[in-house]
Scaffold this active site. Structure first.
Site, PDB file in Angstrom:
ATOM      1  N   ARG A   1       0.813  -1.228   0.000  1.00 49.68           N
ATOM      2  CA  ARG A   1       0.000   0.000   0.000  1.00 49.68           C
ATOM      3  C   ARG A   1       0.844   1.275   0.000  1.00 49.68           C
ATOM      4  O   ARG A   1       0.461   2.279   0.604  1.00 49.68           O
ATOM      5  CB  ARG A   1      -0.933   0.033   1.222  1.00 49.68           C
ATOM      6  CG  ARG A   1      -2.058  -0.984   1.188  1.00 49.68           C
ATOM      7  CD  ARG A   1      -3.154  -0.520   0.262  1.00 49.68           C
ATOM      8  NE  ARG A   1      -4.168  -1.550   0.096  1.00 49.68           N
ATOM      9  CZ  ARG A   1      -5.290  -1.598   0.785  1.00 49.68           C
ATOM     10  NH1 ARG A   1      -5.578  -0.691   1.665  1.00 49.68           N
ATOM     11  NH2 ARG A   1      -6.148  -2.565   0.552  1.00 49.68           N
TER      12      ARG A   1
ATOM     13  N   ARG B   1      -3.403   6.655   0.837  1.00 50.94           N
ATOM     14  CA  ARG B   1      -3.941   7.859   1.490  1.00 50.94           C
ATOM     15  C   ARG B   1      -3.002   8.590   2.431  1.00 50.94           C
ATOM     16  O   ARG B   1      -3.250   9.732   2.769  1.00 50.94           O
ATOM     17  CB  ARG B   1      -5.235   7.490   2.233  1.00 50.94           C
ATOM     18  CG  ARG B   1      -6.386   7.231   1.304  1.00 50.94           C
ATOM     19  CD  ARG B   1      -7.499   6.506   2.012  1.00 50.94           C
ATOM     20  NE  ARG B   1      -7.050   5.149   2.328  1.00 50.94           N
ATOM     21  CZ  ARG B   1      -7.799   4.228   2.917  1.00 50.94           C
ATOM     22  NH1 ARG B   1      -9.022   4.524   3.286  1.00 50.94           N
ATOM     23  NH2 ARG B   1      -7.335   3.029   3.153  1.00 50.94           N
TER      24      ARG B   1
ATOM     25  N   ASP C   1      -6.417  -3.138  -7.584  1.00 54.96           N
ATOM     26  CA  ASP C   1      -7.004  -3.788  -6.411  1.00 54.96           C
ATOM     27  C   ASP C   1      -7.215  -5.267  -6.685  1.00 54.96           C
ATOM     28  O   ASP C   1      -7.309  -5.680  -7.848  1.00 54.96           O
ATOM     29  CB  ASP C   1      -8.341  -3.140  -6.040  1.00 54.96           C
ATOM     30  CG  ASP C   1      -8.700  -3.423  -4.595  1.00 54.96           C
ATOM     31  OD1 ASP C   1      -8.207  -2.703  -3.713  1.00 54.96           O
ATOM     32  OD2 ASP C   1      -9.437  -4.394  -4.339  1.00 54.96           O
TER      33      ASP C   1
END
Ligand code: CP3
Length: 357
Positions: free
Chosen positions: A25, A29, A75
């Site tokens: 990841r 974010r 994803d």
């Protein structure tokens, strides 16, 4: 032929000049530049499905940090989305499917996606990134493990107890096997297509294999990951591409996972990496395994925790430094910098290129 990339060399247990490091990841974010693009695009799935944007996001963490690999921004749920399950992501709610799979008819009706027609946006993003990276860094392709993908398809969303799919497993195992077979076929073709499009290594994310009862892990998760490994190792175009398997909470299965013939195993922070190394020997490389929560602490603590992991391998080959799972969205990017600097520092110290002051 020996690869020029540290990450690929480490996957093949070859000597490297510095321990390769990347983060699950790593594009996400916690990066303000990611949040800015997400704001503009209006959502995660739109970002994945716009190859130029997926390419840009894939490269963001490499612009900021000294990382040894990029992972394609996508994803694990692109496959069920392509099978027509109606994937949606709601802010802070995680994924959900409008049409979850529950019955024999649901499973029979699932159509295997066409890699260019239905998932061409992923391949196009891979081509763009591979072109941009050239020989600067390797690109990792990925898919979910069939079991992990099935949990979302059957439950319809993220789950804590996995009641629906586990009831199916215990009561109607043939039905679940039929579903897992279909996901496995699609995953084999998906990884093959990603490799053809230009990824240099592939990783299978088995996020939920560790929630299975001990005697269910092999038949319902590892069995299907093994089929993916066998398929890729048997195809001329993919047989030399390193394969990484990662079962979260799968520390007790390392020997079995190694027996698939994969090149490397990802381990989470619950695993004693020293014991893991002793268990698997040189049969596979290990990737991991810093607790992502270490990155909440200050840089001094981060360095001390990195050092503990780095000392296990010393100069011996076959380690890729990573977190034990994906980085959390509220991590300070400067702490990532501190982690990578510590990996570089101890790599150099261990190779005698530098002395601790
Ligand atoms: O590692 C990377 O940077 C590559 C991109 C990547 C994403 N998802 C992007 C993403 C990878 C490798 C994944 C894998 C994935 N997706 C897994 C397996 C690995 C893991 O983390 O356990 C799983 C279980 C999924 C399914 C999924 N996607 C969930 C459960 C969620 C919601 C949880 C969350 O973190 O928001 C996602 C969304 C998702 N996938 C985001 C990203 C960057 C967040 C999207 C956003 O809100 O901006």
């Amino acid at each position: 032929m020996e690869s020029k990339f540290r990450f690929i060399k480490a996957l093949k247990r070859q000597a490297v000049d510095s321990t390769p490091v990347w983060m699950m990841r790593q594009a996400g974010r916690y990066l303000p530049e990611y949040r800015a693009v997400r704001e503009k695009m209006g959502g995660f799935l739109a970002m994945c499905k716009t190859p130029e944007v997926a390419c840009q996001i894939t490269l963001q963490p490499l612009k900021r940090f000294d990382l040894d690999a990029a992972i394609i921004f996508s994803d694990i749920l692109t496959i069920p989305d392509a099978m027509g399950l109606g994937l949606k992501f709601q802010t802070n709610e995680g994924p959900y499917f409008e049409n979850p799979v529950r019955t024999a008819a649901d499973i029979n009706n699932l159509v295997l996606p066409d890699m260019e027609q239905d998932l061409g946006y992923v391949m196009q993003a891979v081509r763009l990134v591979a072109h941009e990276l050239k020989d600067k860094a390797p690109l990792i392709g990925f898919c979910g493990s069939p079991w992990t993908v099935a949990t979302y398809m059957v439950e319809g969303k993220s789950s804590k107890q996995f009641s629906v799919i586990k009831a199916m497993m215990y009561q109607e195992s043939a039905l679940l096997s039929a579903l897992l077979d279909k996901i496995t076929k699609a995953s084999c073709h998906y990884l093959h297509a990603q490799i053809a499009a230009g990824v240099n290594a592939v990783m299978v994310f088995d996020t939920w294999g560790g929630i299975l009862a001990n005697d269910c892990y092999q038949p319902f998760s590892l069995h299907y990951m093994n089929q993916i490994v066998q398929y890729l190792k048997s195809q001329p175009q993919t047989k030399d591409t390193p394969i990484l398997l990662f079962t979260k909470n799968g520390g007790q299965y390392l020997e079995k996972i190694a027996q698939t013939g994969c090149d490397a195993i990802g381990i989470d922070w619950t695993v004693d990496i020293k014991k893991a190394k002793a268990q698997v020997g040189q049969s596979v490389a290990l990737q991991g395994n810093l607790d992502p929560c270490v990155l909440y602490a200050n840089p001094k603590v981060i360095e001390a925790e990195v050092k503990k992991i780095m000392q296990v391998f010393g100069q011996s080959p076959g380690h890729i430094f990573n977190l034990g799972h994906g980085i959390y969205p509220d991590i300070n990017p400067e702490h990532v910098q501190a982690m990578i600097a510590a990996v570089r520092k101890y790599s150099a110290l261990q190779r005698g290129n530098e002395h601790e002051p």
